[in-house]
Structure formats: structure tokens, C-alpha cells
Design an enzyme around this catalytic site. Structure first.
Site, PDB file in Angstrom:
ATOM      1  N   SER A 111       0.865  -1.181   0.000  1.00  0.00           N
ATOM      2  CA  SER A 111       0.000   0.000   0.000  1.00  0.00           C
ATOM      3  C   SER A 111       0.903   1.233   0.000  1.00  0.00           C
ATOM      4  CB  SER A 111      -0.886   0.017   1.241  1.00  0.00           C
ATOM      5  OG  SER A 111      -0.091   0.217   2.402  1.00  0.00           O
ATOM      6  N   ASP A 126      -0.849  -1.599  -4.130  1.00  0.00           N
ATOM      7  CA  ASP A 126      -2.231  -1.803  -3.687  1.00  0.00           C
ATOM      8  C   ASP A 126      -2.921  -0.446  -3.513  1.00  0.00           C
ATOM      9  OD1 ASP A 126      -4.411  -3.291  -2.766  1.00  0.00           O
ATOM     10  OD2 ASP A 126      -3.695  -3.326  -0.690  1.00  0.00           O
TER      11      ASP A 126
HETATM   12 ZN   LIG Z   1      -8.181  -3.355  -0.970  1.00  0.00          ZN
END
Ligand SMILES: [Zn+2]
Length: 287
Positions: free
Chosen positions: A49, A84
Site C-alpha cells: 500500500s 495496492d
Molecule cells: Zn483493498
């Protein structure tokens, strides 16, 4: 072996199984996921992320670490390094840093803007050999401080985004990030079936894989889901194992404070969770 995620997910979709995306946070996480995939001969996707990228001092650090570890550990199974929930800017940073796959999350934009930005990023990613995931209909729960409502995607909008040439598509079907609340209504298979009908053979992505019951996972795979994201579950098992180690006073015995000892139970717990998920998703032996 670092590759983009297109081929592994096309194969998964055709073979009716799913490849797990396990989000990484540090060296231990990365090593645990890579070793488990290799031991079980499973393809795997390492998710990063924007928050985790920042924590690890930037996408370049992550990319260099993953590439070096893949080589040092002699990993031969297909591994994709995937952004992500990327922002538009984040996608470009990861492309530059050497990621093999990106997700552009334009779900919070109006559909026209989502289409315009996705179109551009598909062209850039494919030009450089990366795979790309797009999202329609937001996933519920919190992701890096952004609270999504967990709405169901509009199948027609999914078709519009799929037609832009994305390699796999995340469609909201009532799934949420983090732990599921007691009163969760479950996945909307009606939405998933309608999306699947519209997008043909495109692999679908199920975010928020933590805590979804096994029968729902199996049904989702039968309806075109070929990639399932797991993040919170590894965090919970890591924290649980670490807490037990400390509560048992093991850090106070001998050299139990050595970080390599202190982090070992958590590391093993991540490996066990990844193995359990790969068994459930059916990706073992598919590398
Ligand atoms: Zn997700």
C-alpha cells in the site's frame, strides 16, 4: 522470479483457483511470504500500500529489497510486486521504482475521470510490461485512512473499465477491509455474477479477504475471482504470536530479546496464515 501478474491470474481464472495477494510491511513479512510460496510451489503477489511503501522509506527501497530477496532466496515461483490501492501519482512512482504490477484505485472519482486516468495508466503500464488492476465500487472499511462505504459495483461501469484493457478488476461486492463486523450481510453474489457476466474472462479481484468464510471464498472463485487480497489476517496472527512470546516472558530469558528471536514466532505465524490461505484459494502446486 519477478513477473507481472497477468499470466498467473489468467491461468488461475481458467483453472478455477485464486492467487493470494499478501501485503508486506517489512523484511520479515516479505521473507515469510516468499518462502511459503516457494515451499508450496504457488504463485504469489506481494501487495504494497502507499502507507506501507512510505513506512519502508519509499517504493524504491521496497523494490530493491524484493528483487534482491527473490534472488538471494532462489525463488523460482512467479512473484508479482504490486501496488495496492494506488493513487495516480503513486502509480507513476511504482512504475519508476521497478514494480511489476500496479493497481490504480480511481473508484472515488466520477466514472468519466476514473476512465480517463485508467486509460492513460493502462497504456503506460503495458508499454513497460507491467500488469494493471482497476477498481469500480469502493471497498468498505479503512485503507490508509480512507474510509470506504463498501458499495456494490455497477456491472455496466465494470464493463466500461474492463474494456479499457485492464488485466484484472476489483469490483466492490459488499466486501470490506479489516475485520468484518458482526452484522455484516455477506458478499453480494448477485452483483458478482452480474459483473462476471459482463466482463467475460477477465480475472476479478476480491479485496478484504480477512475473515470471509471458506464457503463464500469458494463460491467467489467459481464466479470469476482469481485474486484475493489478504492483509489484516497476517497482521493479527503476527501480533498474536508476538504477544504470546512477550507474555510468556521469553524476551527476558537468556538472549530472548534478540530481535531475530523476538520476531521469530510472528514470522512463523505469518507463514502459517499464508499457507492456510493458499490451501483455501487452491493455488498450491500451480506455479
Ligand atoms: Zn483493498
Amino acid at each position: 522470479m519477478l513477473v507481472n501478474a497477468k499470466e498467473m491470474l489468467d491461468k488461475a481464472r481458467a483453472g478455477k483457483y485464486a492467487v493470494g495477494q499478501f501485503n508486506i510491511n517489512n523484511l520479515e513479512w516479505t521473507k515469510a511470504v516468499l518462502l511459503t510460496a516457494q515451499e508450496l510451489n504457488s504463485p504469489v503477489i506481494l501487495g504494497v500500500s502507499e502507507g506501507a511503501g512510505k513506512y519502508m522509506t519509499g517504493f524504491e527501497t521496497v523494490s530493491a529489497m524484493v528483487a534482491a530477496m527473490d534472488k538471494s532466496l532462489g525463488i523460482t515461483v512467479p512473484v508479482a510486486l504490486h501496488l495496492d490501492h494506488g493513487t495516480y501519482e503513486g502509480c507513476y512512482k511504482c512504475i519508476k521504482a521497478g514494480f511489476t504490477s500496479i493497481m490504480f484505485d480511481g473508484s472515488h472519482f466520477a466514472i468519466d475521470e476514473n476512465i480517463a486516468k485508467t486509460t492513460e495508466l493502462v497504456k503506460v503500464a503495458h508499454g513497460l510490461g507491467l500488469s494493471i488492476e482497476a477498481e469500480v465500487g469502493s471497498i468498505g472499511g479503512e485503507e490508509d485512512g480512507v474510509i470506504g462505504r463498501g458499495e456494490c459495483a455497477d456491472p455496466d461501469e465494470c464493463k466500461m473499465i474492463a474494456d479499457l484493457g485492464v488485466d484484472f478488476l476489483a469490483a466492490g461486492i459488499g466486501n470490506i477491509h479489516g475485520k468484518y463486523p458482526e452484522n455484516w450481510e455477506g458478499l453480494s453474489f448477485e452483483t458478482l455474477a452480474a459483473v462476471n457476466e459482463k466482463v467475460g474472462e477477465l480475472p476479478l479481484v476480491l479485496h478484504g479477504g480477512t475473515g470471509i468464510p471458506a464457503d463464500m471464498i469458494k463460491k467467489a472463485i467459481s464466479l470469476g475471482v482469481a485474486k484475493i487480497n489478504v492483509n489484516t489476517e497476517c497482521q493479527l496472527s503476527f501480533a498474536d504470536a508476538t504477544r504470546k512470546y512477550v507474555e510468556a516472558g521469553k524476551d527476558l530469558q537468556g538472549k530472548g530479546f534478540d530481535p531475530r528471536k523476538l520476531l521469530a514466532p510472528g514470522f512463523e505465524a505469518i507463514k502459517a496464515t499464508v499457507k492456510e490461505k493458499m490451501e483455501l484459494f487452491g493455488s498450491i502446486g500451480k506455479a
